[in-house]
Motif scaffolding. Structure first.
Motif, PDB file in Angstrom:
ATOM      1  N   ASP A 158      20.067  -2.643  -1.234  1.00 16.85           N
ATOM      2  CA  ASP A 158      19.432  -2.735  -2.548  1.00 16.85           C
ATOM      3  C   ASP A 158      19.637  -1.426  -3.311  1.00 16.85           C
ATOM      4  OD1 ASP A 158      16.883  -4.258  -0.661  1.00 16.85           O
ATOM      5  OD2 ASP A 158      18.253  -5.307  -2.029  1.00 16.85           O
ATOM      6  N   ASN A 159      19.389  -1.491  -4.637  1.00 15.94           N
ATOM      7  CA  ASN A 159      19.606  -0.281  -5.440  1.00 15.94           C
ATOM      8  C   ASN A 159      18.531   0.759  -5.244  1.00 15.94           C
ATOM      9  OD1 ASN A 159      21.890  -1.204  -6.572  1.00 15.94           O
ATOM     10  ND2 ASN A 159      20.867  -2.179  -8.301  1.00 15.94           N
ATOM     11  N   VAL A 160      17.312   0.273  -5.067  1.00 10.45           N
ATOM     12  CA  VAL A 160      16.201   1.203  -4.899  1.00 10.45           C
ATOM     13  C   VAL A 160      15.416   0.796  -3.659  1.00 10.45           C
ATOM     14  CG1 VAL A 160      15.853   1.776  -7.319  1.00 10.45           C
ATOM     15  CG2 VAL A 160      14.755  -0.232  -6.355  1.00 10.45           C
ATOM     16  N   THR A 161      14.482   1.666  -3.307  1.00 13.06           N
ATOM     17  CA  THR A 161      13.575   1.317  -2.228  1.00 13.06           C
ATOM     18  C   THR A 161      12.249   0.969  -2.869  1.00 13.06           C
ATOM     19  OG1 THR A 161      14.692   2.833  -0.748  1.00 13.06           O
ATOM     20  CG2 THR A 161      12.485   2.165  -0.131  1.00 13.06           C
ATOM     21  N   GLU A 162      11.713  -0.206  -2.522  1.00 13.00           N
ATOM     22  CA  GLU A 162      10.477  -0.641  -3.143  1.00 13.00           C
ATOM     23  C   GLU A 162       9.449  -0.960  -2.074  1.00 13.00           C
ATOM     24  OE1 GLU A 162      10.966  -4.001  -5.700  1.00 13.00           O
ATOM     25  OE2 GLU A 162       8.814  -4.318  -5.936  1.00 13.00           O
ATOM     26  N   ILE A 163       8.267  -0.359  -2.213  1.00 12.55           N
ATOM     27  CA  ILE A 163       7.172  -0.630  -1.287  1.00 12.55           C
ATOM     28  C   ILE A 163       6.127  -1.434  -2.050  1.00 12.55           C
ATOM     29  CG2 ILE A 163       5.380   0.386   0.156  1.00 12.55           C
ATOM     30  CD1 ILE A 163       7.021   2.884   0.403  1.00 12.55           C
ATOM     31  N   ARG A 164       5.759  -2.571  -1.488  1.00 10.04           N
ATOM     32  CA  ARG A 164       4.787  -3.431  -2.159  1.00 10.04           C
ATOM     33  C   ARG A 164       3.437  -3.222  -1.487  1.00 10.04           C
ATOM     34  NH1 ARG A 164       4.447  -5.419  -6.903  1.00 10.04           N
ATOM     35  NH2 ARG A 164       3.180  -7.277  -7.065  1.00 10.04           N
ATOM     36  N   MET A 165       2.407  -2.874  -2.282  1.00 12.87           N
ATOM     37  CA  MET A 165       1.085  -2.654  -1.687  1.00 12.87           C
ATOM     38  C   MET A 165       0.092  -3.641  -2.257  1.00 12.87           C
ATOM     39  SD  MET A 165       0.816   1.462  -1.375  1.00 12.87           S
ATOM     40  CE  MET A 165      -0.737   1.355  -0.551  1.00 12.87           C
ATOM     41  N   LYS A 166      -0.648  -4.310  -1.365  1.00 13.75           N
ATOM     42  CA  LYS A 166      -1.605  -5.313  -1.821  1.00 13.75           C
ATOM     43  C   LYS A 166      -2.986  -4.960  -1.302  1.00 13.75           C
ATOM     44  CE  LYS A 166      -2.575 -10.227  -1.231  1.00 13.75           C
ATOM     45  NZ  LYS A 166      -2.903 -10.608  -2.617  1.00 13.75           N
ATOM     46  N   PHE A 167      -3.949  -4.937  -2.202  1.00 19.08           N
ATOM     47  CA  PHE A 167      -5.321  -4.656  -1.825  1.00 19.08           C
ATOM     48  C   PHE A 167      -5.912  -5.914  -1.216  1.00 19.08           C
ATOM     49  CE2 PHE A 167      -9.267  -2.478  -2.077  1.00 19.08           C
ATOM     50  CZ  PHE A 167     -10.234  -3.425  -2.365  1.00 19.08           C
ATOM     51  N   ILE A 168      -6.501  -5.774  -0.023  1.00 16.80           N
ATOM     52  CA  ILE A 168      -7.099  -6.952   0.611  1.00 16.80           C
ATOM     53  C   ILE A 168      -8.599  -6.967   0.402  1.00 16.80           C
ATOM     54  CG2 ILE A 168      -7.412  -8.184   2.788  1.00 16.80           C
ATOM     55  CD1 ILE A 168      -4.736  -7.115   3.645  1.00 16.80           C
ATOM     56  N   LYS A 169      -9.247  -5.917   0.875  1.00 18.67           N
ATOM     57  CA  LYS A 169     -10.691  -5.863   0.615  1.00 18.67           C
ATOM     58  C   LYS A 169     -11.200  -4.448   0.819  1.00 18.67           C
ATOM     59  CE  LYS A 169     -11.958  -6.864   5.292  1.00 18.67           C
ATOM     60  NZ  LYS A 169     -12.521  -7.229   6.330  1.00 18.67           N
ATOM     61  N   ARG A 170     -12.399  -4.239   0.328  1.00 14.06           N
ATOM     62  CA  ARG A 170     -13.072  -2.981   0.569  1.00 14.06           C
ATOM     63  C   ARG A 170     -13.756  -3.118   1.924  1.00 14.06           C
ATOM     64  NH1 ARG A 170     -13.205   0.154  -3.344  1.00 14.06           N
ATOM     65  NH2 ARG A 170     -13.476   2.210  -2.471  1.00 14.06           N
TER      66      ARG A 170
END
Lengths: 189, 161
Positions: A158-170
């Motif tokens: 891929d052209n870039v490195t992408e990190i996907r972050m998802k908030f689940i809960k507090r």
């Protein structure tokens, strides 16, 4: 005199190379020890988690950022303060989900993958998976459960490195049963 | 760029993982020796790579002592952020490098506590030194000993063919 100053900038760079090369040796060793890439990815994530739960204390001690008010602020702190402090890069924060609970960190360059090429037989290896574990572990220590994964990787074309972050809960602070009263008085806002 | 702390955390986690892995595979008789040699092997390859980067622009060294002085000063500063405090030699191929405040041991203790755990955390560094020397043309055996933390001594014995 100029030779001296060359040395200090060099030594910062050399330190980075020590880290990069050590990480490479670690991944190589894991690939030898485990038969498949999925297992290596899991181990890297676990190790990253263990590092993250300690790194957060170091980070908070050095940076003196206060408690973040929302997930957007968290994202900014991660990208502009934490990544800058430890890896010397500032990823950009983009691709927010409509609900504001998911975002991407785009890394133009990833210092972990200097000098690295993935051979063909390791196409499902997520080389930098340690980072996911670190982020997950660190955020868990500040009461946020998140899911972190790489959605793009320069090592895999891929052209870039992408990190996907998802908030689940507090997360609730885990205290032993007898301490509940104590916590109501002492917990910071 | 990368903070020194990152390397220290990674190193700690690596040692923990290698030892835990060996324990879980249940091969009791292999245990410590294999772990130490695994870590040392990793250090070896990294040391080789690092020394190539450090010395690519510098002139070649006059003799073994010159190489050891380079290791004690420039190499140690770049990797462990300080110089070696004391270098001794018998002028017959054995060198002892003493670091009174070894970077990877300072967080452990200031004396004899946890002394038996120290060797695990020195294996990688021994490999680093052995790898660096190997790429500078010196085949040697590197061992480390600790009697009082955080001070430690690395012994380098050059192998004659």
């Amino acid at each position: 005199m100029s030779r001296q100053s060359n040395r200090t900038t060099d030594s910062k760079k050399m330190n980075a190379e020590l880290f990069t090369l050590t990480y490479g040796a670690l991944v190589t060793q894991l690939c030898k020890d485990y038969e498949n890439d999925e297992e290596v990815n899991k181990q890297l994530d676990k190790m990253g988690y263990n590092i993250g739960v300690r790194l957060i204390e170091d980070f908070l001690a050095r940076s003196s950022v206060g408690r973040c008010q929302d997930f957007r602020e968290t994202a900014d702190v991660i990208a502009k303060v934490a990544f800058k402090m430890y890896l010397g890069i500032t990823p950009s924060v983009t691709n927010w989900s409509p609900a504001g609970d998911e975002f991407s960190l785009i890394l133009e360059s990833n210092p972990l993958v200097d000098f690295v090429e993935l051979p063909d037989n390791h196409s499902s290896l997520v080389y930098s998976n340690l980072l996911c574990g670190v982020l997950r572990g660190a955020l868990e220590m500040v009461q946020m459960a998140v899911d972190v994964k790489f959605s793009q990787d320069t090592l895999r074309g891929d052209n870039v490195t992408e990190i996907r972050m998802k908030f689940i809960k507090r997360m609730e602070e885990n205290l032993p049963a007898g301490d509940e009263v104590h916590s109501r008085i002492c917990v910071p806002c | 760029m990368a903070d020194d702390v990152l390397f220290e955390f990674l190193h700690m986690e690596m040692v923990y993982h290698i030892y835990k892995d060996q324990a879980s595979r249940g091969e009791m008789d292999k245990d410590r020796a294999t772990c130490v040699s695994t870590l040392e092997g990793m250090g070896f390859r990294v040391g080789q790579g690092l020394i190539e980067r450090f010395t690519k622009d510098s002139p070649s060294f006059k003799d073994d002592l010159d190489v050891m002085k380079f290791i004690c000063k420039d190499f140690w500063i770049n990797v462990f952020r300080k110089q070696i405090d004391n270098l001794r030699t018998n002028h017959q191929g054995t060198y002892v490098l003493q670091d009174n405040k070894f970077a990877l041991l300072t967080q452990f203790s200031n004396g004899k506590q946890y002394l038996e755990e120290a060797p695990k955390y020195l294996a990688y560094s021994c490999g680093l030194v052995r790898g660096a020397l190997s790429n500078l043309g010196m085949d040697c055996v590197v061992t480390a000993e600790v009697s009082l933390m955080p001070s430690c001594k690395f012994q380098v014995v050059i192998q004659k063919i």
